[in-house]
Design an enzyme around this catalytic site. Structure first.
Site, PDB file in Angstrom:
ATOM      1  N   LYS A  41      11.941 -10.126  54.873  1.00 11.64           N
ATOM      2  CA  LYS A  41      12.189 -10.316  53.431  1.00 11.64           C
ATOM      3  C   LYS A  41      13.594 -10.881  53.177  1.00 11.64           C
ATOM      4  O   LYS A  41      13.770 -11.745  52.346  1.00 11.64           O
ATOM      5  CB  LYS A  41      12.060  -8.985  52.669  1.00 11.64           C
ATOM      6  CG  LYS A  41      10.668  -8.410  52.651  1.00 11.64           C
ATOM      7  CD  LYS A  41      10.569  -7.268  51.658  1.00 11.64           C
ATOM      8  CE  LYS A  41      11.459  -6.097  51.995  1.00 11.64           C
ATOM      9  NZ  LYS A  41      11.092  -5.396  53.240  1.00 11.64           N
ATOM     10  N   ARG A 120      10.941   0.398  45.263  1.00  8.40           N
ATOM     11  CA  ARG A 120      10.374   0.923  46.513  1.00  8.40           C
ATOM     12  C   ARG A 120       9.504   2.142  46.252  1.00  8.40           C
ATOM     13  O   ARG A 120       8.909   2.672  47.188  1.00  8.40           O
ATOM     14  CB  ARG A 120      11.509   1.333  47.435  1.00  8.40           C
ATOM     15  CG  ARG A 120      11.760   0.395  48.603  1.00  8.40           C
ATOM     16  CD  ARG A 120      12.925   0.948  49.337  1.00  8.40           C
ATOM     17  NE  ARG A 120      13.098   0.481  50.668  1.00  8.40           N
ATOM     18  CZ  ARG A 120      13.960  -0.467  51.014  1.00  8.40           C
ATOM     19  NH1 ARG A 120      14.638  -1.115  50.107  1.00  8.40           N
ATOM     20  NH2 ARG A 120      14.130  -0.763  52.285  1.00  8.40           N
ATOM     21  N   ARG A 159      17.197  -8.328  65.237  1.00  4.44           N
ATOM     22  CA  ARG A 159      18.001  -8.670  64.061  1.00  4.44           C
ATOM     23  C   ARG A 159      19.476  -8.329  64.262  1.00  4.44           C
ATOM     24  O   ARG A 159      19.823  -7.278  64.788  1.00  4.44           O
ATOM     25  CB  ARG A 159      17.450  -7.914  62.851  1.00  4.44           C
ATOM     26  CG  ARG A 159      18.273  -8.124  61.599  1.00  4.44           C
ATOM     27  CD  ARG A 159      17.492  -7.903  60.380  1.00  4.44           C
ATOM     28  NE  ARG A 159      17.117  -6.516  60.173  1.00  4.44           N
ATOM     29  CZ  ARG A 159      16.413  -6.112  59.135  1.00  4.44           C
ATOM     30  NH1 ARG A 159      15.980  -6.994  58.256  1.00  4.44           N
ATOM     31  NH2 ARG A 159      16.111  -4.848  58.990  1.00  4.44           N
ATOM     32  N   ARG A 192      22.163  -3.337  62.783  1.00  2.38           N
ATOM     33  CA  ARG A 192      22.180  -2.305  61.745  1.00  2.38           C
ATOM     34  C   ARG A 192      21.820  -0.955  62.343  1.00  2.38           C
ATOM     35  O   ARG A 192      20.917  -0.867  63.172  1.00  2.38           O
ATOM     36  CB  ARG A 192      21.152  -2.663  60.656  1.00  2.38           C
ATOM     37  CG  ARG A 192      21.651  -3.681  59.678  1.00  2.38           C
ATOM     38  CD  ARG A 192      20.570  -4.235  58.795  1.00  2.38           C
ATOM     39  NE  ARG A 192      19.633  -3.258  58.246  1.00  2.38           N
ATOM     40  CZ  ARG A 192      18.753  -3.529  57.281  1.00  2.38           C
ATOM     41  NH1 ARG A 192      18.717  -4.741  56.752  1.00  2.38           N
ATOM     42  NH2 ARG A 192      17.937  -2.621  56.845  1.00  2.38           N
ATOM     43  N   ARG A 203      11.701   4.644  58.536  1.00  3.02           N
ATOM     44  CA  ARG A 203      11.579   3.612  57.494  1.00  3.02           C
ATOM     45  C   ARG A 203      10.130   3.164  57.321  1.00  3.02           C
ATOM     46  O   ARG A 203       9.682   2.922  56.200  1.00  3.02           O
ATOM     47  CB  ARG A 203      12.455   2.412  57.846  1.00  3.02           C
ATOM     48  CG  ARG A 203      13.929   2.712  57.654  1.00  3.02           C
ATOM     49  CD  ARG A 203      14.794   1.685  58.309  1.00  3.02           C
ATOM     50  NE  ARG A 203      14.665   0.373  57.722  1.00  3.02           N
ATOM     51  CZ  ARG A 203      14.960  -0.765  58.357  1.00  3.02           C
ATOM     52  NH1 ARG A 203      15.364  -0.742  59.601  1.00  3.02           N
ATOM     53  NH2 ARG A 203      14.840  -1.906  57.742  1.00  3.02           N
TER      54      ARG A 203
HETATM   55  P1  AMP Z   1      16.937  -2.601  52.983  1.00  2.00           P
HETATM   56  O1  AMP Z   1      18.058  -3.477  53.402  1.00  2.00           O
HETATM   57  O2  AMP Z   1      16.254  -3.082  51.726  1.00  2.00           O
HETATM   58  O3  AMP Z   1      15.965  -2.313  54.097  1.00  2.00           O
HETATM   59  O4  AMP Z   1      17.595  -1.184  52.573  1.00  2.00           O
HETATM   60  C1  AMP Z   1      18.318  -0.424  53.513  1.00  2.00           C
HETATM   61  C2  AMP Z   1      18.265   1.034  53.121  1.00  2.00           C
HETATM   62  O5  AMP Z   1      18.879   1.242  51.839  1.00  2.00           O
HETATM   63  C3  AMP Z   1      16.883   1.653  52.993  1.00  2.00           C
HETATM   64  O6  AMP Z   1      16.342   2.040  54.254  1.00  2.00           O
HETATM   65  C4  AMP Z   1      17.174   2.839  52.080  1.00  2.00           C
HETATM   66  O7  AMP Z   1      17.828   3.884  52.800  1.00  2.00           O
HETATM   67  C5  AMP Z   1      18.196   2.251  51.114  1.00  2.00           C
HETATM   68  N1  AMP Z   1      17.529   1.605  49.946  1.00  2.00           N
HETATM   69  C6  AMP Z   1      17.631   0.312  49.582  1.00  2.00           C
HETATM   70  N2  AMP Z   1      16.917   0.067  48.472  1.00  2.00           N
HETATM   71  C7  AMP Z   1      16.343   1.238  48.125  1.00  2.00           C
HETATM   72  C8  AMP Z   1      15.465   1.630  47.077  1.00  2.00           C
HETATM   73  N3  AMP Z   1      15.041   0.760  46.152  1.00  2.00           N
HETATM   74  N4  AMP Z   1      15.066   2.933  47.041  1.00  2.00           N
HETATM   75  C9  AMP Z   1      15.487   3.831  47.949  1.00  2.00           C
HETATM   76  N5  AMP Z   1      16.299   3.515  48.974  1.00  2.00           N
HETATM   77  C10 AMP Z   1      16.726   2.229  49.075  1.00  2.00           C
END
Ligand code: AMP
Length: 247
Positions: A41, A120, A159, A192, A203
């Site tokens: 994404k 989410r 990644r 990461r 996740r």
């Molecule tokens: P991402 O880069 O979108 O995968 O986000 C990394 C991490 O940030 C996720 O695994 C969550 O711990 C937190 N996070 C990001 N966006 C959200 C969201 N909308 N709701 C809850 N946790 C989030």
């Protein structure tokens, strides 16, 4: 690839303003990206934003930017959110909604937006719907990227991200020009914390439980577009643009 806007307002929230804002596009697009962790994404968001002139609003990037800021700038809610992120767990809805409310200006931006990582959960999707309605705005489309688990694991483990400017690379599909070095700002790339196997498992579970039901939520509203996330980032981007062109 240089982002279209510097995203200061989004990454910092509050009174922070972007130094460069996107030019007014021929068509303002307001999009949401869905898909399991690892479908690509973030990469698609960058490519699409460059092509559409929209701004990449990633909630994960807000946390990653906060991680590198001084500890004194971190509120208790933010520190707790960063801990959740480290473990691969979802951050509480109340925190996420507070974060969104602080950044309403980004949703109103004339350049449109591409939300990546938000919503989410059902509560977040409902809140977004309410906020957009109150602002007289509507989503154009929700892009749902689909990929099988084997490919997902390969993507996540390869990644590498830039801790300074958040650019995303991949060891095989999008390697940096110089090994371990960001093409954009020369910082040393890292993996990461939440791309480690134990966090990936958490996740994926969070995605299945909380986010997958949103596919139905947006299908019911006639906004869902399913897109295969197989192939190169450029192929997937072209596939997406072809789909959006038909709207
Ligand atoms: P991402 O880069 O979108 O995968 O986000 C990394 C991490 O940030 C996720 O695994 C969550 O711990 C937190 N996070 C990001 N966006 C959200 C969201 N909308 N709701 C809850 N946790 C989030």
């Amino acid at each position: 690839m240089k982002p279209i806007a510097d995203r200061t307002a989004w990454l910092k929230g509050g009174d922070a303003r972007c130094e460069t804002t996107p030019p007014r596009p021929t068509r303002t697009m307001r999009l949401v990206l869905l898909g399991a962790p690892g479908v690509g994404k973030g990469t698609q968001a960058e490519l699409l934003c460059a092509r559409l002139g929209t701004c990449h609003l990633s909630t994960g990037d807000i946390f990653r930017a906060a991680k590198t800021s001084a500890r004194t700038e971190q509120t208790p809610a933010l520190a707790q959110a960063l801990e959740c992120m480290r473990r691969g767990e979802l951050v509480a809805d109340a925190t996420m909604l507070g974060i969104l409310r602080e950044r309403l200006r980004c949703l109103q931006c004339h350049g449109g937006f591409l939300l990546d990582g938000f919503p989410r959960t059902a509560a977040q999707a409902n809140a977004l719907e309410t906020v957009l309605k109150a602002e007289g705005l509507a989503l154009d489309c929700v892009l749902d990227y689909e990929l099988n688990l084997e490919h997902i694991v390969a993507r996540l483990s390869g990644r590498r991200t830039c801790p300074r400017c958040n650019a995303v690379f991949h060891l095989t599909t999008k390697p940096p020009r110089v090994e371990d070095t960001c093409d954009l700002c020369n910082a040393t790339l890292h993996q990461r914390e939440d791309d480690r196997p134990e966090s990936i498992r958490v996740r994926m579970q969070a995605y299945r439980q909380s986010t997958e039901p949103l596919v139905e939520f947006y299908r019911e509203r006639g906004l869902l577009m399913l897109i295969s996330a197989e192939g190169s980032p450029e192929e997937i981007c072209e596939r997406t643009l072809a789909g959006l062109g038909g709207l």
